[in-house]
Design a protein around this motif. Structure first.
Motif, short mmCIF file in Angstrom:
data_model
loop_
_atom_site.label_atom_id
_atom_site.label_comp_id
_atom_site.label_asym_id
_atom_site.label_seq_id
_atom_site.Cartn_x
_atom_site.Cartn_y
_atom_site.Cartn_z
N HIS A 484 35.20 26.95 10.37
CA HIS A 484 35.57 28.28 10.86
C HIS A 484 36.72 28.83 10.04
CE1 HIS A 484 33.51 28.50 15.00
NE2 HIS A 484 32.91 27.56 14.28
N GLU A 485 36.82 30.16 9.98
CA GLU A 485 37.87 30.80 9.21
C GLU A 485 39.23 30.25 9.62
OE1 GLU A 485 35.53 32.28 10.94
OE2 GLU A 485 34.60 33.94 9.85
N VAL A 486 40.01 29.84 8.63
CA VAL A 486 41.27 29.16 8.90
C VAL A 486 42.41 30.15 9.13
CG1 VAL A 486 43.00 27.59 7.91
CG2 VAL A 486 40.54 27.10 7.64
N GLU A 487 42.43 31.24 8.38
CA GLU A 487 43.54 32.20 8.48
C GLU A 487 43.09 33.58 8.03
OE1 GLU A 487 46.72 31.58 5.65
OE2 GLU A 487 45.36 30.66 4.20
N ARG A 488 43.90 34.57 8.42
CA ARG A 488 43.72 35.94 7.93
C ARG A 488 44.87 36.24 6.97
NH1 ARG A 488 43.16 36.55 13.57
NH2 ARG A 488 41.00 36.89 14.25
N ILE A 489 44.52 36.87 5.85
CA ILE A 489 45.54 37.23 4.87
C ILE A 489 45.34 38.69 4.47
CG2 ILE A 489 45.77 34.88 3.99
CD1 ILE A 489 43.97 35.61 1.68
N VAL A 490 46.37 39.27 3.89
CA VAL A 490 46.31 40.66 3.44
C VAL A 490 46.46 40.70 1.93
CG1 VAL A 490 47.47 42.90 3.51
CG2 VAL A 490 47.16 41.59 5.62
N ILE A 491 45.54 41.39 1.28
CA ILE A 491 45.60 41.63 -0.17
C ILE A 491 45.42 43.13 -0.38
CG2 ILE A 491 44.60 41.10 -2.43
CD1 ILE A 491 43.40 38.56 -1.19
N ASP A 492 46.39 43.76 -1.01
CA ASP A 492 46.33 45.22 -1.26
C ASP A 492 46.03 45.99 0.03
OD1 ASP A 492 46.89 44.86 -3.94
OD2 ASP A 492 44.79 44.87 -4.56
N GLU A 498 40.14 33.71 5.31
CA GLU A 498 40.22 32.61 4.34
C GLU A 498 39.79 31.33 5.03
OE1 GLU A 498 41.19 29.15 2.67
OE2 GLU A 498 42.71 29.76 4.14
N GLY A 499 39.00 30.54 4.33
CA GLY A 499 38.64 29.21 4.81
C GLY A 499 37.21 29.03 5.25
N LEU A 500 36.45 30.10 5.42
CA LEU A 500 35.09 29.99 5.94
C LEU A 500 34.18 29.21 5.01
CD1 LEU A 500 32.92 30.81 8.06
CD2 LEU A 500 32.46 32.80 6.61
N VAL A 501 33.49 28.22 5.58
CA VAL A 501 32.40 27.53 4.90
C VAL A 501 31.26 27.46 5.90
CG1 VAL A 501 31.58 25.36 3.89
CG2 VAL A 501 33.94 26.13 3.46
N HIS A 502 30.11 27.96 5.51
CA HIS A 502 28.94 27.88 6.38
C HIS A 502 27.71 27.73 5.48
CE1 HIS A 502 27.09 28.19 10.34
NE2 HIS A 502 26.12 28.82 9.74
N THR A 503 27.41 26.48 5.16
CA THR A 503 26.35 26.18 4.20
C THR A 503 25.35 25.20 4.82
OG1 THR A 503 27.95 26.41 2.39
CG2 THR A 503 25.87 25.29 1.88
N PRO A 504 24.13 25.64 5.08
CA PRO A 504 23.13 24.74 5.67
C PRO A 504 22.84 23.56 4.75
CG PRO A 504 22.44 27.03 5.84
CD PRO A 504 23.62 27.01 4.93
N ILE A 505 22.40 22.45 5.35
CA ILE A 505 22.00 21.28 4.57
C ILE A 505 20.50 21.10 4.71
CG2 ILE A 505 24.24 20.15 4.80
CD1 ILE A 505 22.96 18.34 6.95
N VAL A 537 35.63 19.10 3.44
CA VAL A 537 34.30 19.72 3.35
C VAL A 537 33.25 18.84 4.02
CG1 VAL A 537 32.49 20.56 1.80
CG2 VAL A 537 34.89 20.97 1.25
N ALA A 538 33.23 17.55 3.72
CA ALA A 538 32.25 16.67 4.35
C ALA A 538 32.45 16.59 5.85
CB ALA A 538 32.33 15.27 3.73
N PHE A 539 33.71 16.59 6.27
CA PHE A 539 34.01 16.52 7.70
C PHE A 539 33.47 17.74 8.43
CE2 PHE A 539 36.84 16.65 11.46
CZ PHE A 539 36.62 15.37 11.92
N ALA A 540 33.32 18.85 7.72
CA ALA A 540 32.79 20.07 8.33
C ALA A 540 31.39 19.87 8.89
CB ALA A 540 32.78 21.20 7.30
N SER A 541 30.66 18.91 8.36
CA SER A 541 29.33 18.58 8.88
C SER A 541 29.36 17.39 9.83
CB SER A 541 28.38 18.29 7.72
OG SER A 541 27.08 17.99 8.20
N ILE A 542 30.24 16.43 9.54
CA ILE A 542 30.31 15.21 10.35
C ILE A 542 30.89 15.48 11.73
CG2 ILE A 542 31.45 12.94 10.49
CD1 ILE A 542 31.32 12.89 7.39
N ARG A 543 31.74 16.49 11.87
CA ARG A 543 32.62 16.68 13.02
C ARG A 543 31.91 17.14 14.30
NH1 ARG A 543 33.59 21.75 14.46
NH2 ARG A 543 32.81 23.43 13.12
N MET A 544 30.81 16.57 14.65
CA MET A 544 30.03 17.02 15.80
C MET A 544 29.91 15.92 16.85
SD MET A 544 29.51 20.04 14.78
CE MET A 544 29.90 20.80 13.21
N GLU A 545 29.86 16.33 18.11
CA GLU A 545 29.85 15.37 19.20
C GLU A 545 28.74 14.31 19.08
OE1 GLU A 545 32.07 15.29 22.37
OE2 GLU A 545 33.12 15.92 20.56
#
Length: 590
Positions: A484-492, A498-505, A537-545
């Motif tokens: 899930h998105e980790v933080e919000r940042i401002v550019i210009d 920032e931080g989103l990863v959502h990639t199917p396997i 990154v790997a934990f993003a898939s492993i981290r499920m109940e």
């Protein structure tokens, strides 16, 4: 003569029969005598190890499990089934972790990858909902007719006799009954004393740890089944935190990940619109120059956002209306209000339908129940994991007040369009869930804790393109790479996530035993099924109940085998481990 002969022959026949019976009995005894010594020798060898193994002298418990997450419970069941003494020491008062705190929408993309005791749990869910008495707001058939496709498969899978969706109180009752049936020793509401020296070490082994009550817990092998990895950290086992850089393990999804386009329309990010000097709205963490907009650099310290998984309902007679918390501060929701005004979004939380017309509601869209940055102290640069128990409680309370305020704002604030207000107001907190906790989940959803420096570190390639290792597979992972998105940042002057990863396997992937144990030069009687060895990154898939549950059973199996073989957990006989996992119906091949 014939009669006399017959009378004369009778005693001979009797004697023959008796002889035959005695001879048969002798053969049976002889056969048994040749079989039993083998079994007795094996039993004696195990018993000798129990009493004479120098590595594991007799302790208070053979295996001690810290944490009453569902993973901890399943580890306890497995140790018990393998006829070893076990106790669970719980910082929590309620069993089940997120499984009983709202996460009824099972996080697995392949139900067929779930075996062993984890599958037994979902079979118990199925059995519970077979009864008409389990349905008080609808019938089973009505729920089936909704044709809900849960993540692992049909919500109710009659073919495989499993059910993937469930109410929190049902999961809790099943786990409580399971523990009572096994008479498994549980000590609740006694968190680890995380101060220095609370864990006693001797050489390369943990001897004991102390809890806040002052009680010292001794065992031969220890399992950390907490989401945080607190026992691991207190024992001095090295770990990772936050995201590694792209170059550390050659992971394309690692490190800083700034989205290409903003999800916030033309939302003004400043307290006073148009004035950067007035500061950023709450929920936006920092401003960076456009020249620094690069992905892949490490992001040590920041974690995926936490939130609460809520059980909501539109059934008025089972509903507690959204209320304004006592410490409500509109500034916490100015970002939400501006997002509504700037966008055309109308949905702000998920509504996955559980039985009896209740939801498992999660975060949805750019501003929702995820409190980005809520687990991070920016001024001190500390995380939820590193601060004191008092500070943790304050962070948890902050999430709770934010979430309650979020729903009240959507349902009542005059700046929210009436159509959205009416839609949200049709929901409320389910009155029959978490009754002893004012209808609020027992636990906050800790999506990511520490990650152990293990004998083997799972990486992005192990999830997407698995390779063969000289090791035992102890279970299968089967979920999207999901951060899930980790933080919000401002550019210009523009807000970005920032931080989103959502990639199917493509398919389930193997998890290796070496990832559950410390490095070879580390502690030798510690197993870690949750905060195991993996990259961010790997934990993003492993981290499920379900995956935690699978790892827990396998880890507990290895713990008992380490005792039986009188070896360090790193040296457990891999063939015997695989054989036992197969015997216990773990899924270790795909």
């Amino acid at each position: 003569m014939l009669a006399g002969s017959a009378l004369q022959a009778a005693p001979v026949s009797t004697r023959t029969k008796r002889f035959t019976n005695l001879f048969s009995l002798f053969c049976i005894v002889f056969a048994v005598a040749n079989i039993l010594p083998l079994a007795s020798a094996e039993d004696a060898e195990i018993e000798n190890i129990k009493t004479e193994c120098v590595r594991y002298p007799k302790e208070q418990h053979d295996v001690l499990i810290y944490g009453c997450t569902t993973a901890g419970i399943i580890a306890g069941i497995q140790v018990h089934r393998m006829n070893r003494t076990v106790a669970l020491v719980c910082p929590e008062k309620h069993l089940g972790g997120m499984t009983t705190s709202g996460l009824g929408w099972t996080d697995s993309k392949h139900g067929s990858a779930i075996g062993g005791i984890a599958k037994e749990f979902y079979e118990k869910i199925y059995s519970h909902y077979q009864s008409d008495t389990a349905w008080n707001r609808e019938t089973r058939q009505q729920y089936r007719n909704r044709k809900i496709t849960a993540q692992p498969g049909p919500a109710i899978d009659d073919k495989n006799k499993v059910q993937w969706t469930f109410e929190p109180h049902v999961a809790e009752k099943i786990l409580e009954d399971w523990m009572k049936a096994g008479k498994i020793e549980i000590h609740r509401g006694d968190p680890l004393d995380r101060s220095k020296g609370s864990v006693t070490l001797k050489g390369d082994q943990i001897i004991s740890f102390t809890t806040k009550s002052g009680k010292k817990w001794r065992a031969s092998v220890f399992i950390d089944a907490s989401y945080e990895g607190d026992l691991m950290a207190a024992a001095g086992i090295p770990f990772r935190l936050g995201s590694e850089s792209e170059s550390d393990f050659g992971e394309s999804l690692a490190g800083i990940q700034i989205q290409e386009t903003s999800s916030y329309w033309k939302l003004d990010p400043y307290v006073k619109k148009g004035d950067p000097n007035s500061g950023l709205l709450r929920g936006i963490e920092r401003t960076i120059p456009a020249s620094h907009r690069k992905n892949g650099a490490s992001d040590v310290g920041r974690l995926q956002p936490f939130n609460y998984r809520l059980s909501l309902t539109q059934q008025k007679d089972n509903q507690i209306p959204f209320f304004k918390p006592a410490s409500y501060d509109e500034r916490d929701h100015e970002l939400l209000l501006r997002f509504i005004e700037a966008s055309n979004h109308t949905e702000f939380f998920t509504q996955q339908l559980m039985p009896n017309l209740k939801t498992d509601s999660n975060s949805k869209n750019a501003v929702s129940t995820d409190l980005m940055g809520g687990n991070y102290n920016h001024s001190e640069q500390t995380t939820y994991l590193s601060v004191s128990d008092t500070e943790r409680a304050a962070m948890t309370q902050k999430h709770k007040i934010y979430t309650q305020g979020f729903f009240w704002t959507l349902a009542n604030h005059p700046r929210v369009p009436k159509s959205i207000r009416d839609s949200v107001k049709s929901f409320g907190y389910a009155k029959d869930e978490w009754v002893s906790n004012n209808n609020w989940p027992y636990e906050i959803y800790i999506r990511e804790g520490r990650r152990m420096k293990a004998e083997y570190t799972m990486t992005q390639s192990d999830v997407q393109q698995p390779k063969k290792l000289n090791d035992s597979i102890v279970g299968l992972g089967s979920y999207t790479l999901d951060v899930h998105e980790v933080e919000r940042i401002v550019i210009d002057n523009v807000v970005y996530n920032e931080g989103l990863v959502h990639t199917p396997i493509a398919r389930p992937f193997p998890i290796w035993y070496k990832s559950l144990v410390p490095e070879r030069n580390g502690l030798k009687n510690f197993i870690n099924p949750i905060t195991l060895g993996s990259t961010h990154v790997a934990f993003a898939s492993i981290r499920m109940e379900p995956t935690y549950m699978i790892m827990a059973q396998s880890g507990a199996t290895a713990a008992v085998q380490a005792l039986e073989q009188c070896v360090a957990v790193q040296n457990v006989d891999r063939k015997k481990l695989s054989d036992r996992l197969n015997q216990d119906h773990q899924k270790i091949r795909w």
